[in-house]
Enzyme design. Structure first.
Site, PDB file in Angstrom:
ATOM      1  N   HIS A 175      52.257  30.182  53.192  1.00 53.08           N
ATOM      2  CA  HIS A 175      52.257  29.627  54.552  1.00 53.08           C
ATOM      3  C   HIS A 175      50.926  28.977  54.918  1.00 53.08           C
ATOM      4  O   HIS A 175      50.847  28.159  55.839  1.00 53.08           O
ATOM      5  CB  HIS A 175      52.605  30.719  55.567  1.00 53.08           C
ATOM      6  N   SER A 176      49.853  29.317  54.205  1.00 50.28           N
ATOM      7  CA  SER A 176      48.556  28.700  54.499  1.00 50.28           C
ATOM      8  C   SER A 176      48.556  27.207  54.173  1.00 50.28           C
ATOM      9  O   SER A 176      47.706  26.464  54.670  1.00 50.28           O
ATOM     10  CB  SER A 176      47.448  29.401  53.703  1.00 50.28           C
TER      11      SER A 176
END
Length: 489
Positions: free
Chosen positions: A168-169
């Protein structure tokens, strides 16, 4: 596969930089760019989330075509060609460009093509099990945090299945969905990008009159108070759908179910509500059916559920001004990349309603209340302020507490309105989801052509029968549609 470790303990990595040839950066640019605070937040416990994108194709997958096109799309984006490295001096993480092995037949760090038995008994169950096993693992930080799994096996609906996995980063769901869609074209016009439906869920309140402004301020104050209480102690009721501590470290079962978009539009038009109103309350009615069955299993003397149940979803909003498909290979494009999402705490009324249409009417009232609020903006900017004042760890602990104290995550993104191809392969369905969140259930909804697709990410220790929950969602839509038809007679 190994269980998910705490990626907060990322180690320093020695890398070889090629500043002149690396496509993701301009010549002379400083390559050691720090991760944004929001990107670093997704490495904290409870927020260490991976995004899964399942793509079913109607044509047999050609891995060589995929790899060739990935070089000209994904790898031109610096986030997909960089390591995330912890700087020992300041404790922050930064992007370090690196060589990506993708076209070497012997060494390929990102495209995985397992050898499969074409005569297996149930290809559908194999694919489910394969993706579930992915949720037990993480991507090593010695390479960019994404990979693609190509499952060359025929099912009832598809000739092949692709499973994209992103940390998700790298970006939020809208960034990554747009990256995938930027790689697609209309079947009817191979040179044209697909079109998305207009998205009415912006997460930003629109105000005009003085009364509207006062209403927004009041609703925002109530939302702020609820947020603070939830962060302190206010938990949802313990139900068979509420996960236990540590649920974020357990494997997930991903179940995909499609319903008719025309059926949802029929209810929408008849009741003068939005598509989101219908989808949310089909979900609510499905939850009631499912919980009634689970409580009946636990106590054969009762087939109903407790009154006054607190049951909430963390409901995510895209905070970008537009949802159009841009060239998302360009990380310099303003407003395209990053994690620009806010969320609201959305209550579900899990009670029996004699008239199924009451579920939709209640949904409209609750959603209108949430729209007349600055809650999504508040949660986004409050998280950024908390990071600035107290650091990443404090923000991570607060997010974990708020998420854990609710029952589920809920998210939706608009999908293509017409049939598309992905790198020349006709697409049967698109199914995004997540794992690593501190809830036992996530429901993601995406539209594609003439259908609405529900994707469940379920912790099987808490929800052992996610297919039954999907059946309950379908039955709820059927009942609501039948009630609309009866009322119109």
């Amino acid at each position: 596969m190994d269980s998910i470790p705490n990626l907060n303990t990322l180690t320093s990595i020695k890398t070889t930089k090629n500043r002149e040839t690396f496509e993701g950066f301009k010549n002379g640019e400083d390559h050691d760019q720090p991760l944004s605070p929001m990107a670093q937040l997704f490495h904290e416990p409870g927020s260490n989330v991976y995004i899964i994108g399942i793509l079913g194709t109607k044509t047999k997958i050609r891995p060589d075509v995929f790899k060739e096109n990935l070089v000209h799309t994904f790898l031109k984006n610096r986030r997909f060609s960089s390591l995330q490295v912890m700087d020992k001096d300041n404790g922050c993480m930064k992007w370090i460009p690196t060589h990506v092995n993708i076209d070497d037949e012997e060494v390929d760090d990102h495209v995985i093509i397992p050898e499969l038995n074409p005569n297996m008994e149930s290809p559908e169950k194999f694919i489910e099990d394969y993706i579930s096993n992915l949720s037990k693992s993480h991507i090593e930080n010695t390479k960019p945090l994404w990979d693609l799994h190509i499952l060359d096996i025929k099912t009832l609906e598809t000739e092949g299945t692709c499973v994209f996995r992103f940390h998700h980063s790298l970006g939020d769901g809208m960034s990554l969905m747009n990256l995938l869609l930027a790689c697609t074209r209309k079947v009817s016009d191979p040179k044209a990008l697909p079109t998305l439906p207009r998205n009415n869920k912006s997460g930003v309140a629109k105000v005009a009159s003085l009364w509207s402004r006062l209403r927004v301020l009041w609703n925002s104050f109530v939302a702020l108070l609820t947020f603070v209480l939830t962060a302190m102690y206010l938990q949802d009721t313990k139900t068979p759908m509420k996960g236990s501590k540590g649920v974020e470290h357990r494997a997930r079962r991903f179940v995909v179910r499609s319903v008719s978009l025309d059926d949802i539009k029929f209810v929408k038009r008849a009741m003068n509500v939005t598509l989101n109103d219908v989808v949310l309350r089909v979900t609510q009615a499905g939850f009631y059916r499912y919980l009634r069955g689970r409580y009946n299993e636990l106590d054969n003397q009762s087939d109903d559920i407790p009154d006054n149940m607190r049951f909430r979803a963390t409901f995510f909003f895209n905070l970008r001004a537009t949802t159009r498909i841009d060239d998302f290979t360009d990380t310099d494009a303003v407003g395209t990349w990053g994690n620009k999402i806010g969320y609201s705490l959305l209550p579900f009324d899990i009670r029996f309603k004699k008239n199924p249409l009451d579920y939709v009417r209640d949904a409209k009232a609750i959603v209108e209340h949430k729209k007349a609020s600055l809650e999504p903006l508040f949660t986004y900017f409050f998280t950024k302020l908390l990071i600035m004042l107290f650091g990443i760890k404090a923000a991570g602990k607060l997010n974990h507490k708020v998420f854990y104290n609710t029952t589920l995550w809920f998210s939706d993104v608009p999908g293509p309105q017409e049939e598309i191809t992905f790198f020349g392969h006709k697409v049967a369905y698109i199914a995004p989801s997540c794992y690593g969140q501190p809830n036992a259930l996530m429901i993601h909804v995406v539209s594609y052509m003439d259908k609405v697709i529900f994707i469940l990410s379920a912790d099987e220790e808490t929800i052992p029968d996610p297919h039954k929950l999907c059946n309950d969602l379908e039955d709820s839509l059927r009942d609501i549609k039948a009630s609309v038809q009866l009322a119109s007679c």
